[in-house]
Design a protein around this motif. Structure first.
Motif, PDB file in Angstrom:
ATOM      1  N   ARG A 192     -18.894  14.401   6.256  1.00 42.18           N
ATOM      2  CA  ARG A 192     -20.006  13.718   6.940  1.00 42.18           C
ATOM      3  C   ARG A 192     -19.556  12.338   7.428  1.00 42.18           C
ATOM      4  O   ARG A 192     -19.840  11.941   8.550  1.00 42.18           O
ATOM      5  CB  ARG A 192     -21.195  13.558   5.995  1.00 42.18           C
ATOM      6  N   ALA A 193     -18.812  11.635   6.567  1.00 44.50           N
ATOM      7  CA  ALA A 193     -18.363  10.293   6.940  1.00 44.50           C
ATOM      8  C   ALA A 193     -17.350  10.346   8.078  1.00 44.50           C
ATOM      9  O   ALA A 193     -17.137   9.360   8.772  1.00 44.50           O
ATOM     10  CB  ALA A 193     -17.764   9.581   5.733  1.00 44.50           C
ATOM     11  N   GLY A 308     -36.413   6.258   2.728  1.00 48.94           N
ATOM     12  CA  GLY A 308     -35.188   5.495   2.915  1.00 48.94           C
ATOM     13  C   GLY A 308     -34.034   6.312   3.454  1.00 48.94           C
ATOM     14  O   GLY A 308     -32.986   5.774   3.738  1.00 48.94           O
ATOM     15  N   SER A 309     -34.216   7.653   3.563  1.00 46.55           N
ATOM     16  CA  SER A 309     -33.116   8.434   4.136  1.00 46.55           C
ATOM     17  C   SER A 309     -33.449   8.768   5.587  1.00 46.55           C
ATOM     18  O   SER A 309     -34.593   9.030   5.926  1.00 46.55           O
ATOM     19  CB  SER A 309     -32.879   9.706   3.321  1.00 46.55           C
ATOM     20  N   PRO A 310     -32.437   8.732   6.447  1.00 46.15           N
ATOM     21  CA  PRO A 310     -32.668   8.875   7.882  1.00 46.15           C
ATOM     22  C   PRO A 310     -32.938  10.321   8.307  1.00 46.15           C
ATOM     23  O   PRO A 310     -32.778  11.251   7.522  1.00 46.15           O
ATOM     24  CB  PRO A 310     -31.350   8.379   8.486  1.00 46.15           C
ATOM     25  N   ARG A 311     -33.347  10.481   9.563  1.00 42.19           N
ATOM     26  CA  ARG A 311     -33.467  11.818  10.152  1.00 42.19           C
ATOM     27  C   ARG A 311     -32.078  12.429  10.369  1.00 42.19           C
ATOM     28  O   ARG A 311     -31.088  11.738  10.303  1.00 42.19           O
ATOM     29  CB  ARG A 311     -34.135  11.712  11.520  1.00 42.19           C
ATOM     30  N   HIS A 312     -32.058  13.712  10.662  1.00 38.68           N
ATOM     31  CA  HIS A 312     -30.799  14.436  10.940  1.00 38.68           C
ATOM     32  C   HIS A 312     -29.821  14.318   9.779  1.00 38.68           C
ATOM     33  O   HIS A 312     -28.628  14.276   9.961  1.00 38.68           O
ATOM     34  CB  HIS A 312     -30.129  13.911  12.219  1.00 38.68           C
ATOM     35  N   ASP A 313     -30.346  14.214   8.563  1.00 36.39           N
ATOM     36  CA  ASP A 313     -29.462  14.041   7.419  1.00 36.39           C
ATOM     37  C   ASP A 313     -29.429  15.311   6.563  1.00 36.39           C
ATOM     38  O   ASP A 313     -29.102  15.272   5.392  1.00 36.39           O
ATOM     39  CB  ASP A 313     -29.927  12.839   6.578  1.00 36.39           C
TER      40      ASP A 313
ATOM     41  N   GLY B  53     -24.500   5.615   3.733  1.00 34.78           N
ATOM     42  CA  GLY B  53     -25.650   6.450   4.082  1.00 34.78           C
ATOM     43  C   GLY B  53     -25.810   7.631   3.163  1.00 34.78           C
ATOM     44  O   GLY B  53     -26.589   8.538   3.437  1.00 34.78           O
ATOM     45  N   VAL B  70     -30.233   1.868   8.985  1.00 35.07           N
ATOM     46  CA  VAL B  70     -30.943   2.626   7.953  1.00 35.07           C
ATOM     47  C   VAL B  70     -31.397   3.989   8.473  1.00 35.07           C
ATOM     48  O   VAL B  70     -31.401   4.976   7.745  1.00 35.07           O
ATOM     49  CB  VAL B  70     -32.139   1.788   7.431  1.00 35.07           C
ATOM     50  N   ASP B  71     -31.763   4.051   9.767  1.00 35.28           N
ATOM     51  CA  ASP B  71     -32.242   5.319  10.307  1.00 35.28           C
ATOM     52  C   ASP B  71     -31.134   6.165  10.923  1.00 35.28           C
ATOM     53  O   ASP B  71     -31.407   7.162  11.586  1.00 35.28           O
ATOM     54  CB  ASP B  71     -33.316   5.052  11.366  1.00 35.28           C
ATOM     55  N   VAL B  72     -29.896   5.737  10.731  1.00 32.95           N
ATOM     56  CA  VAL B  72     -28.773   6.498  11.293  1.00 32.95           C
ATOM     57  C   VAL B  72     -28.170   7.355  10.189  1.00 32.95           C
ATOM     58  O   VAL B  72     -27.806   6.838   9.127  1.00 32.95           O
ATOM     59  CB  VAL B  72     -27.698   5.531  11.851  1.00 32.95           C
ATOM     60  N   PRO B  73     -28.096   8.689  10.387  1.00 34.74           N
ATOM     61  CA  PRO B  73     -27.502   9.530   9.345  1.00 34.74           C
ATOM     62  C   PRO B  73     -26.001   9.278   9.206  1.00 34.74           C
ATOM     63  O   PRO B  73     -25.363   8.755  10.121  1.00 34.74           O
ATOM     64  CB  PRO B  73     -27.775  10.953   9.825  1.00 34.74           C
ATOM     65  N   VAL B  74     -25.477   9.669   8.057  1.00 36.04           N
ATOM     66  CA  VAL B  74     -24.082   9.409   7.693  1.00 36.04           C
ATOM     67  C   VAL B  74     -23.112   9.644   8.851  1.00 36.04           C
ATOM     68  O   VAL B  74     -22.279   8.782   9.151  1.00 36.04           O
ATOM     69  CB  VAL B  74     -23.657  10.355   6.538  1.00 36.04           C
TER      70      VAL B  74
END
Lengths: 586, 339
Positions: A192-193, A308-313, B53, B70-74
């Motif tokens: 992912r990173a 606290g977790s973003p979209r598309h995650d 993230g 914060v709204d950006v996924p990994v």
């Protein structure tokens, strides 16, 4: 160089007869000889000999070998149709079980949520249900007049495939889930990173890591599908079948032993292929996979995105898997709930009449369901004890890693040998008993009428299960534990007792449960061997559904509920005995 | 504000009573290497995972060039990550691992296969593993794996590189060598990096600035020399290896102040080696508790009245028994003052 020998006892295959030190060493030598000899003898007398006797009937005419049976049987279109059906059923059902089971494994093993334990147990129920009960449950669901009668699926290919998926979903979920639970999540986090989306990280990192577990589960599922007997016999009618049901038809209906023998060999070939694949995948699974403790990798499952977790995650992916799993669990419940409801249906109303009738002897058999239940339990206890002793010894021997290559090969061979009963048709075993156990070895006894053959045949079927459950636990014992015990002054016998056996004991509970359930539900071999006046429960259920009349059918449904409750209860109880993380393959 | 900004970041694990990270604010300028230093369980890895993230924030914000991520996924943050044990993909070879992050996006080396393999070769050379493309991961040593992990993380040219104890699984001599190499690679590529470690020598070797964390809170951020000379609190000093504390007013402080010259703080902190065993020297006296040897040099645990047990250095080959009283010289450069 005696010290390593004390700490890592080699098998007698590799080590005995080399003038090892006297004293405890000799006792251990005798123990290992016995540990190998007893199971091998058991397998030779109660498996190899009956099967060879049965197959021999097909290939020996007037004392000389006659292989024309192959040409004859393979020239029949019926044979090819049955082989094709077997492969098609097994392939389609296995693919579906994998497609549905992988999301299920994720939801049930990689995520944490309320009620997960209960759903995990529920999912396992179909797998331990006796095959005859699965058949009856699906029949009662699909017959015209049943809740799904409007689909007109009764007696179709689709119905058989559905029942096989029902049965094997748990195989995939448990096999893949057990691996996934311990898979280090940081590999996919690393992906992912590096810019991979949740789906790409799953596809390119997690899925390859799971592939050995998936292949291993799929080949097991394929094996169970390809040798399915009770379910297919009940659901398939005359039109559909597997090689196994065809062997039964050829032996009991057409009395064509030659065809049955040829088909037994065909089945063995199919099954050996699946087992070979499973073995390859299993050994590859042991290749360095980064594993972690389940606690670290299991995340809570919530309907909303975690704050606290973003979209598309990856939340949508998890929800998708959860939705698929919820649907599957509902579908799994359908035949079970329907079976119970139908068993309570009396005429146009509801009542316990069918259950009340369980105590009265049936019209034709003269045996009540309760007395058949008692017979089943009695037989299953004996069979489980036998399977536990034989399977336990085999697992103990096979868990050793002798240092000499010859010894290692012998151990591998023994392992494969005891997997054979999984692959050889239970019908062949059962009929082989009938053929060979009349005055066996010239002894003036007819074992066929004594009833002792039933638990023995069931034990033969249950031994591979015991081995597969106990072996991974024994193999996982760190050799340094044994070495530590030995350096603390423990004799080889005490090392075995205090290290191997005490660790394996944790998996024995589960092995007992599954062996008991398998014996209780065994139908293929038992249908030949049970005495007419002493049928086991599955045999009686099969007789009951074959008889016309609403009452017989109702009794069969009630008896199926009893049998299902018994097996599910026993497996659930034994599952509680299991220490976390020591599951083996299932 | 350019670079990485942390604003009152809070990370909380479900079921835990105290937050793992409790209101940390930090700034990392472009091209800077920051070390997060702290004992295990202090929240440094949780903070790093939150920046990547991988952990949701319970409060605060993470920004890049002033904009919240914060709204950006990994996978869209453009932050690279290196784990303690590399987490190489075992089903891909070395080249396949390094190329993993190159298959999406629009930069020049990503557009073609030859561009990608050129980039892979370039990075393997940078980490000292030129020509390793076709090697299986399983055949690599621990140090080589970490080099591959570093090359893999650097390949897509992340705007920020996060390193989670990347050297901790290696043995000491290799760790010290790799720390130097790591610093060289980060400087050569001009990479902005946050580096988590529990080893202060490693932090000092790799980072431009060091942030000390304890119990989820930030105690001090400074350059290595500043941190060493002026620890902000006794807690920081103790973590850096200062082992004894003497109030300036204490009679035992007098010989110490004589060696250091006047100091502004109220407490003197003594690092290992503040005392040197010197026969005949009478600046201070101590009773020998025990003798150990490190890299040939003797280290003597001595009990100094008014100071307590400390580790004094001694010449090679010197021998004492427990209970001996020895003379001690004082090394003023191993003494810091605290407010």
């Amino acid at each position: 160089m005696t010290a390593p020998v004390l700490t890592r006892p080699t098998t007698p295959l590799a080590g005995a007869g080399h003038g090892r030190a006297p004293g405890p060493g000799r006792t251990m030598g005798a123990f290992w000889v016995l540990a190998v000899a007893l199971p091998v003898l058991f397998l030779a007398v109660f498996f190899a000999w009956p099967v060879l006797a049965m197959v021999g009937r097909g290939f020996v005419t007037d004392g000389s070998l006659d292989l024309t049976g192959f040409a004859d049987v393979f020239s029949r279109p019926r044979t090819w149709r049955i082989v094709g059906l077997t492969l098609a059923q097994a392939a389609i059902a296995t693919s579906l079980a994998v497609l549905l089971g992988v999301p299920g494994a994720y939801v049930l093993y990689r995520r944490r949520w309320r009620g997960r334990g209960a759903v995990r147990a529920l999912v396992t129920v179909p797998f331990v249900l006796p095959t005859v009960v699965v058949g009856v449950a699906f029949r009662s669901l699909l017959v015209s007049g049943g809740p799904l009668g409007f689909l007109h699926l009764d007696g179709t290919f689709a119905a058989i495939v559905a029942a096989l998926v029902f049965f094997n979903y748990a195989v995939v979920v448990r096999g893949v889930g057990g691996m996934w639970e311990r898979l280090d999540p940081r590999a996919s986090q690393a992906a992912r990173a590096l810019g991979a989306s949740p789906w790409r990280a799953f596809r390119t990192v997690t899925l390859p890591a799971l592939t050995p577990a998936i292949v291993s589960s799929a080949s097991l599922s394929f094996l169970f599908c390809a040798t399915a007997f009770g379910t297919v016999l009940v659901l398939g009618g005359l039109q559909f079948g597997t090689v196994e049901t065809e062997i039964w038809v050829q032996t009991t209906q057409f009395l064509d032993l030659r065809a049955a023998a040829v088909l037994s060999v065909v089945q063995l070939v199919i099954v050996a292929g699946a087992l070979l694949l499973a073995g390859r995948a299993r050994s590859r699974r042991e290749r360095a996979l980064a594993l972690s403790a389940p606690a670290e990798s299991v995340r809570p499952l919530t309907l909303r995105r975690a704050p606290g977790s973003p979209r598309h995650d990856g939340h949508a992916l998890a929800l998708g898997a959860a939705a698929v799993t919820a649907l599957v669990v509902l579908l799994l419940c359908l035949p079970l709930v329907n079976l119970v409801l139908r068993s309570l249906r009396v005429g146009d109303g509801w009542g316990l009449d069918h259950y009340a009738a369980l105590g009265t002897p049936g019209a034709a058999s003269g045996v009540s369901v309760w007395s058949a239940t008692a017979t089943s339990l009695r037989t299953a206890v004996t069979a489980t004890l036998l399977a536990l002793v034989v399977g336990g010894l085999v697992a103990l021997v096979v868990s050793r890693r002798p240092r000499r290559p010859a010894g290692r090969r012998a151990v591998t061979g023994l392992d494969a040998l005891f997997m054979l009963p999984l692959g050889v048709s239970a019908v062949t075993v059962g009929f082989g008993f009938l053929v060979s156990m009349h005055e066996p070895f010239g002894l003036p006894v007819d074992l066929r009428t004594s009833g002792v053959l039933v638990p023995i045949a069931q034990a033969v079927v249950a031994v591979p299960l015991v081995v597969r459950m106990v072996l991974p636990v024994l193999r996982a014992v760190d050799p340094r534990l044994r070495q530590a015990a030995a350096t603390l002054g423990a004799t080889p016998g005490r090392v075995l007792r205090s290290v191997d056996l005490s660790i394996a004991a944790r998996s024995v509970g589960l092995a007992v449960g599954f062996a008991f359930a398998a014996s209780l539900g065994e139908f293929g071999a038992t249908s030949f061997l049970a005495r007419p006046d002493e049928p086991t429960l599955p045999v009686l259920i099969f007789r009951l559904i074959g008889r016309p009349g609403a009452d017989s059918y109702g009794t069969a449904l009630a008896a199926s509920v009893v049998l299902a409750a018994l097996t599910a209860g026993i497996v659930a109880a034994s599952e509680r005995l299991r220490a976390p993380g020591t599951g083996g393959d299932w | 504000m350019n670079g990485l900004g942390l604003h009152d970041v809070v990370v909380r694990y479900p079921g835990a009573t105290a937050p793992a990270v409790d209101g940390v604010s930090l700034h990392v300028a472009p091209g800077e290497v920051l070390a997060l230093l702290g004992p295990s369980g202090c929240g440094k890895s949780s903070l790093l995972r939150a920046v990547a993230g991988l952990e949701p924030l319970a409060g605060g914000a993470v920004t890049w060039d002033g904009a919240s991520v914060v709204d950006v996924p990994v996978h869209r943050r453009g932050f690279g990550l290196v784990f303690q044990d590399g987490q190489l993909f075992t089903h891909r070879d070395v080249g396949g691992n390094v190329a993993y992050g190159l298959s999406s996006g629009g930069l020049s080396w990503r557009s073609s296969a030859s561009g990608r393999s050129h980039r892979v070769a370039e990075l393997l050379e940078l980490v000292g593993l030129a020509g390793y493309e076709r090697r299986e991961v399983a055949t690599l040593s621990g140090g080589e794996r970490q080099r591959v992990a570093l090359a893999r993380a650097l390949a897509p040219a992340p705007r920020l590189l996060l390193l989670d104890e990347p050297l901790s699984a290696l043995d000491r001599s290799l760790r010290e060598r790799l720390a130097v190499d790591l610093r060289a690679v980060l400087v050569a590529t001009g990479t902005t990096a946050v580096f988590v470690t529990h080893d202060q020598d490693e932090a000092f070797a790799v980072a431009d600035r060091v942030a000390v964390l304890a119990d989820g809170r930030l105690l001090q951020v400074d350059t290595p020399p500043e941190l060493w000379l002026r620890p902000a609190s006794r807690e920081v000093a103790r973590f850096l290896g200062y082992e004894a504390f003497v109030p300036v007013g204490d009679p035992a402080a007098a010989p110490l102040l004589a060696a250091t010259g006047p100091r502004s703080g109220s407490v003197l902190a003594l690092a290992e080696g503040a005392f040197v065993v010197t026969p005949g020297d009478t600046a201070a006296k101590g009773t020998v508790l025990g003798v150990t040897s490190r890299r040939g040099r003797s280290e003597v645990r001595v009990d100094v009245p008014g100071v307590g047990p400390v580790t004094a250095l001694a010449p090679v080959g010197a021998r004492w028994d427990a209970g001996d009283v020895v003379g001690l010289r004082i090394d003023g450069s191993a003494i810091a003052s605290l407010d």
